[in-house]
Design a protein around this motif. Structure first.
Motif, mmCIF file in Angstrom:
data_model
loop_
_atom_site.group_PDB
_atom_site.id
_atom_site.type_symbol
_atom_site.label_atom_id
_atom_site.label_comp_id
_atom_site.label_asym_id
_atom_site.label_seq_id
_atom_site.Cartn_x
_atom_site.Cartn_y
_atom_site.Cartn_z
ATOM 1 N N MET A 1 0.832 -1.195 0.000
ATOM 2 C CA MET A 1 0.000 0.000 0.000
ATOM 3 C C MET A 1 0.876 1.259 0.000
ATOM 4 N N ALA A 2 1.798 1.366 0.958
ATOM 5 C CA ALA A 2 2.671 2.534 1.033
ATOM 6 C C ALA A 2 3.648 2.560 -0.132
ATOM 7 N N LEU A 3 4.064 1.384 -0.579
ATOM 8 C CA LEU A 3 4.982 1.303 -1.705
ATOM 9 C C LEU A 3 4.318 1.810 -2.984
ATOM 10 N N ALA A 4 3.041 1.509 -3.151
ATOM 11 C CA ALA A 4 2.303 1.991 -4.317
ATOM 12 C C ALA A 4 2.180 3.518 -4.294
ATOM 13 N N ALA A 5 1.994 4.079 -3.098
ATOM 14 C CA ALA A 5 1.904 5.535 -2.967
ATOM 15 C C ALA A 5 3.231 6.190 -3.330
ATOM 16 N N LEU A 6 4.336 5.582 -2.945
ATOM 17 C CA LEU A 6 5.650 6.121 -3.291
ATOM 18 C C LEU A 6 5.917 6.034 -4.792
ATOM 19 N N GLN A 7 5.398 5.016 -5.437
ATOM 20 C CA GLN A 7 5.574 4.883 -6.877
ATOM 21 C C GLN A 7 4.793 5.956 -7.630
ATOM 22 N N ALA B 1 3.915 14.995 -12.072
ATOM 23 C CA ALA B 1 4.975 15.966 -12.366
ATOM 24 C C ALA B 1 4.998 17.118 -11.363
ATOM 25 N N ASP B 2 3.829 17.634 -11.000
ATOM 26 C CA ASP B 2 3.772 18.762 -10.088
ATOM 27 C C ASP B 2 4.294 18.374 -8.704
ATOM 28 N N LEU B 3 3.891 17.224 -8.217
ATOM 29 C CA LEU B 3 4.357 16.752 -6.910
ATOM 30 C C LEU B 3 5.856 16.503 -6.932
ATOM 31 N N ARG B 4 6.341 15.907 -8.002
ATOM 32 C CA ARG B 4 7.775 15.631 -8.136
ATOM 33 C C ARG B 4 8.565 16.943 -8.144
ATOM 34 N N ARG B 5 8.051 17.945 -8.855
ATOM 35 C CA ARG B 5 8.719 19.243 -8.925
ATOM 36 C C ARG B 5 8.775 19.898 -7.546
ATOM 37 N N ARG B 6 7.695 19.807 -6.800
ATOM 38 C CA ARG B 6 7.658 20.405 -5.456
ATOM 39 C C ARG B 6 8.601 19.689 -4.497
#
Length: 146
Positions: free
Chosen positions: A1-7, A13-18
């Motif tokens: 479950m948590a691993l899927a959220a991390l993936q 893109a917006d979250l990755r940029r932040r």
């Protein structure tokens, strides 16, 4: 479950940029902690902070992430911004023009943010001056010599 959220982080893109921006700012801050203010003897300052124990220098050093004992260029940390933000929030309760700005929506919020930044600069200058005056009042007498 948590691993899927991390993936999923890599997919947005917006979250990755932040996340990269936040990590980058933390890295810049941590590097800035090691840049000592010109003209300061780092060893003497570390001795004064250690001698004060849990005094005011210890508290400021704690909140600045150890930047005060190194007297780095980032020794004030985020405290001036937080103080300016709190001051403007309190002024909004007693000062009518700021209260009206808060009610204007996004445009008013931009203006309040601008005032917060100006207040941060003023508080930074005031706090830096205060720290400089306090540090000048410290003597270079060896520790424990009275």
């Amino acid at each position: 479950m948590a691993l899927a959220a991390l993936q999923n982080i890599g997919k947005l893109a917006d979250l990755r940029r932040r996340i990269f921006f936040t990590v980058g700012m933390l890295a810049i801050y941590r590097l800035g902690v090691f840049v000592t203010t010109p003209g300061v003897d780092r060893k003497v300052m570390q001795g004064h902070v250690a001698a004060s124990g849990g005094g005011i220098l210890g508290v400021v050093n704690l909140f600045s992430g150890g930047a005060l004992e190194k007297l780095s260029i980032f020794a004030l940390g985020i405290m001036p911004y937080i103080s300016a933000s709190i001051i403007l929030q309190l002024l909004g309760m007693v000062f009518k023009p700021i209260e009206e700005l808060r009610k204007e929506g996004e445009q008013g919020q931009r203006k309040i943010n601008q005032y917060t930044r100006y207040g941060t600069i003023l508080l930074s200058a005031f706090q830096a001056f205060g720290i400089a005056m306090y540090l000048e009042s410290l003597t270079n007498v060896p520790f424990g010599a009275g």
